[in-house]
Design a protein around this motif. Structure first.
Motif, PDB file in Angstrom:
ATOM      1  N   LEU A 130     -13.704  -5.756   2.956  1.00 36.54           N
ATOM      2  CA  LEU A 130     -12.736  -4.795   2.535  1.00 36.54           C
ATOM      3  C   LEU A 130     -11.601  -4.544   4.096  1.00 36.54           C
ATOM      4  O   LEU A 130     -10.521  -4.457   3.975  1.00 36.54           O
ATOM      5  N   TYR A 131     -12.280  -4.426   5.194  1.00 32.78           N
ATOM      6  CA  TYR A 131     -11.490  -3.830   6.316  1.00 32.78           C
ATOM      7  C   TYR A 131     -11.522  -5.198   7.217  1.00 32.78           C
ATOM      8  O   TYR A 131     -10.642  -5.026   8.317  1.00 32.78           O
ATOM      9  N   SER A 188      -5.725  -4.533   6.268  1.00 32.03           N
ATOM     10  CA  SER A 188      -6.708  -5.218   5.322  1.00 32.03           C
ATOM     11  C   SER A 188      -7.134  -4.453   4.233  1.00 32.03           C
ATOM     12  O   SER A 188      -7.340  -4.963   2.996  1.00 32.03           O
ATOM     13  N   LEU A 189      -7.133  -3.159   4.287  1.00 30.05           N
ATOM     14  CA  LEU A 189      -7.436  -2.354   3.373  1.00 30.05           C
ATOM     15  C   LEU A 189      -6.414  -2.380   2.329  1.00 30.05           C
ATOM     16  O   LEU A 189      -6.847  -2.467   1.032  1.00 30.05           O
ATOM     17  N   ILE A 218      -6.924  -3.362  -1.746  1.00 30.14           N
ATOM     18  CA  ILE A 218      -6.497  -2.477  -2.809  1.00 30.14           C
ATOM     19  C   ILE A 218      -5.364  -2.894  -3.838  1.00 30.14           C
ATOM     20  O   ILE A 218      -5.582  -2.791  -5.101  1.00 30.14           O
ATOM     21  N   ARG A 244      -8.500   7.416   1.274  1.00 32.37           N
ATOM     22  CA  ARG A 244      -9.278   6.384   1.771  1.00 32.37           C
ATOM     23  C   ARG A 244      -9.581   6.561   3.227  1.00 32.37           C
ATOM     24  O   ARG A 244     -10.498   6.623   4.133  1.00 32.37           O
ATOM     25  N   HIS A 245      -8.334   6.849   3.899  1.00 27.87           N
ATOM     26  CA  HIS A 245      -8.367   6.979   5.523  1.00 27.87           C
ATOM     27  C   HIS A 245      -9.154   8.207   5.767  1.00 27.87           C
ATOM     28  O   HIS A 245      -9.584   8.390   6.610  1.00 27.87           O
ATOM     29  N   THR A 288      -6.891  -3.118  10.564  1.00 29.91           N
ATOM     30  CA  THR A 288      -8.128  -2.852   9.450  1.00 29.91           C
ATOM     31  C   THR A 288      -7.425  -2.040   8.164  1.00 29.91           C
ATOM     32  O   THR A 288      -7.629  -2.297   7.414  1.00 29.91           O
ATOM     33  N   PHE A 289      -6.380  -1.096   8.475  1.00 26.39           N
ATOM     34  CA  PHE A 289      -5.725  -0.391   7.547  1.00 26.39           C
ATOM     35  C   PHE A 289      -4.984  -1.547   6.625  1.00 26.39           C
ATOM     36  O   PHE A 289      -5.029  -1.507   5.617  1.00 26.39           O
ATOM     37  N   TYR A 328     -12.617   7.479   5.745  1.00 25.47           N
ATOM     38  CA  TYR A 328     -13.062   6.649   6.534  1.00 25.47           C
ATOM     39  C   TYR A 328     -13.032   7.462   8.164  1.00 25.47           C
ATOM     40  O   TYR A 328     -14.147   7.380   8.651  1.00 25.47           O
ATOM     41  N   MET A 331      -8.321   4.636  11.764  1.00 20.90           N
ATOM     42  CA  MET A 331      -8.249   3.284  11.499  1.00 20.90           C
ATOM     43  C   MET A 331      -7.474   2.352  12.238  1.00 20.90           C
ATOM     44  O   MET A 331      -6.232   2.940  12.515  1.00 20.90           O
ATOM     45  N   TYR A 349     -18.312  -4.585   3.526  1.00 24.85           N
ATOM     46  CA  TYR A 349     -17.546  -3.536   4.574  1.00 24.85           C
ATOM     47  C   TYR A 349     -16.457  -4.759   5.181  1.00 24.85           C
ATOM     48  O   TYR A 349     -15.430  -4.575   5.316  1.00 24.85           O
TER      49      TYR A 349
END
Lengths: 244, 208
Positions: free
Chosen positions: A109-110, B93-94, B98, B74-75, B90-91, B78, B86, A106
């Motif tokens: 990813l975030y 980083s996602l 990806i 994905r969001h 954080t977004f 989440y 989000m 986790y």
């Protein structure tokens, strides 16, 4: 009851609608050493008995309370000491390992620490998978997960069936009904973390066989600093003295 | 006469995001081309992820649309799991994770992410096509007009602009930059986001 005829395969329901293997797993947990957790207003404490089979065991090598992430800790309840050889204590090691990995995935990813509810849910999912797959058996442990994240202090119990519950205070293992009654009487919503530690010790003392000391209990706390730590024996001694 | 295929320049695009005082603005051009031919003049490059988070995707248009669909997917999951929106960091980083998944067969896009984070603090960032994040405190640019945009923003930007002034500044920076780029233009699309509201405006520029 015809239930016993259905206890051979864990993936078969009995006529009474139960999965007998999971019932057995819960029984195993219910006869294990007492562990408990209390959620305070500014933190969470988890504690457990640490009864060793012999005085020759090096107690510093046995650790039932572990951290899953810097801000989440866990204690498990197992059947009995002989089960350390028959596969229960090691069950908890597998779960801890998987949970730690999920928490790190986790984060990767975030770039954000995993919220307590998410980690509990993923751990519970793993435990549930072992109740519905071929050739495996359920885990023989229940977990008490204590954590502190943006939603504040949290305490969860996860069972071999994969169900999880959020608790203000809870106990598992032997002596669970006495412990829960004791906790019900003593719990208040605005308890401070130190009070919670004292209450935890007193609750353990209730059903304790023999003299309680820093060598035969383990305590883990997490406060508003969001760092989970296991108390050292000398810190436990300090709390024990305050309780006396 | 054949033009050598530059995949990032195939469709043409211009994107810019700027930080203001407790607000941000994100703007794009509206042209969709196939090399030198203009095919659409109302193409959307900036997408809303949630009320306080926007992403602009420059580069190959089909990758931009596909990636947007994946990110929305994905969001949404989440949001359902975590019961919260989000955060922009954080977004980002996602998105970075990806994009890096496709390290050896990447999406031909460059994203610009803009949002209001904790306590409504504006957050902007961009990254390359394989997810190398670039955070900035003032502005970020992307697309075929990026070099002109860098120059325009650098000279026009001031810190802590209020919403109206920020809108004027980002619009002028965008329009003057796309005028110097034959592959982007045909108007502008500006989103101005404050903690209380989102304003969307279409700009009329040189239609050529």
């Amino acid at each position: 009851m015809g239930d016993s005829q259905y206890s051979f395969s864990l993936t078969t329901f009995s006529p009474s609608g139960k999965l007998v293997q999971i019932e057995h797993a819960l029984t195993a947990v219910g006869s294990g050493q007492t562990s408990l957790g209390i959620k305070a207003a500014n933190g969470v404490v988890i504690a457990t008995e640490k009864k060793l089979p012999s005085i020759l065991v090096d107690e510093t090598s046995v650790q039932k309370i572990q951290s899953l992430t810097p801000n989440i800790g866990v204690v498990y309840s197992i059947a009995n000491l002989y089960s350390l050889c028959s596969g229960m204590g090691p069950d908890s090691r597998v779960l801890i390992r998987k949970s730690r990995k999920q928490a790190e995935q986790y984060y990767r990813l975030y770039k954000e620490p995993i919220p307590v509810t998410q980690l509990v849910r993923e751990t519970a999912t793993v435990m549930q998978e072992f109740t519905q797959s071929g050739g495996v058996r359920p885990f023989g442990v229940s977990l008490l997960v204590a954590g502190f994240d943006d939603k504040g202090p949290q305490l969860y119990q996860v069972d071999p069936s994969g169900s999880y519950f959020s608790w203000k205070a809870s106990a598992m293992g032997k002596n669970v009904s006495n412990a829960k009654t004791f906790l019900e009487k003593r719990y208040t919503d605005d308890m401070e973390l130190d009070d919670a530690v004292h209450t935890a010790i007193l609750t353990l003392k209730e059903g304790f066989e023999g003299q309680i000391s820093s060598k035969n209990i383990e305590i883990g706390v997490i406060g508003s600093d969001k760092i989970f730590k296991v108390l050292t024996p000398s810190e436990i001694d300090d709390y024990l003295q305050e309780v006396e | 006469m054949s033009v050598k295929l530059q995949i990032f320049e195939y469709n043409g695009s211009a994107l810019v995001a700027m930080v203001g005082k407790n607000c941000f603005a994100i703007a794009s051009d509206r042209r969709l081309g196939v090399q030198l031919q203009t095919v659409a003049t109302d193409f959307q490059r900036i997408f809303k992820i949630h009320g306080k988070l926007f992403i602009g995707l420059s580069g190959l248009a089909s990758d931009a649309q596909t990636l947007y669909q994946r990110l929305v997917f994905r969001h949404k999951l989440y949001e359902l799991r975590e019961e919260r929106d989000m955060k922009p960091e954080t977004f980002a980083s996602l998105v970075s994770a990806i994009l890096y998944e496709k390290r050896f067969g990447p999406y031909f896009i460059q994203p610009v992410i803009a949002g209001l984070g904790d306590e409504d603090k504006p957050f902007i960032c961009t990254m390359d096509s394989i997810g190398a994040k670039e955070l900035a405190k003032d502005f970020v640019v992307a697309g075929t007009a990026s070099e002109s945009l860098y120059g325009a923003c650098e000279s026009m930007f001031k810190p802590d602009m209020e919403a109206e002034e920020l809108f004027e500044t980002i619009s002028q920076a965008l329009l003057s930059s796309v005028d110097r780029d034959c592959l982007s233009g045909w108007g502008g699309h500006v989103y101005l986001v404050t903690p209380t509201e989102v304003t969307e405006k279409i700009l009329k520029g040189r239609m050529d």
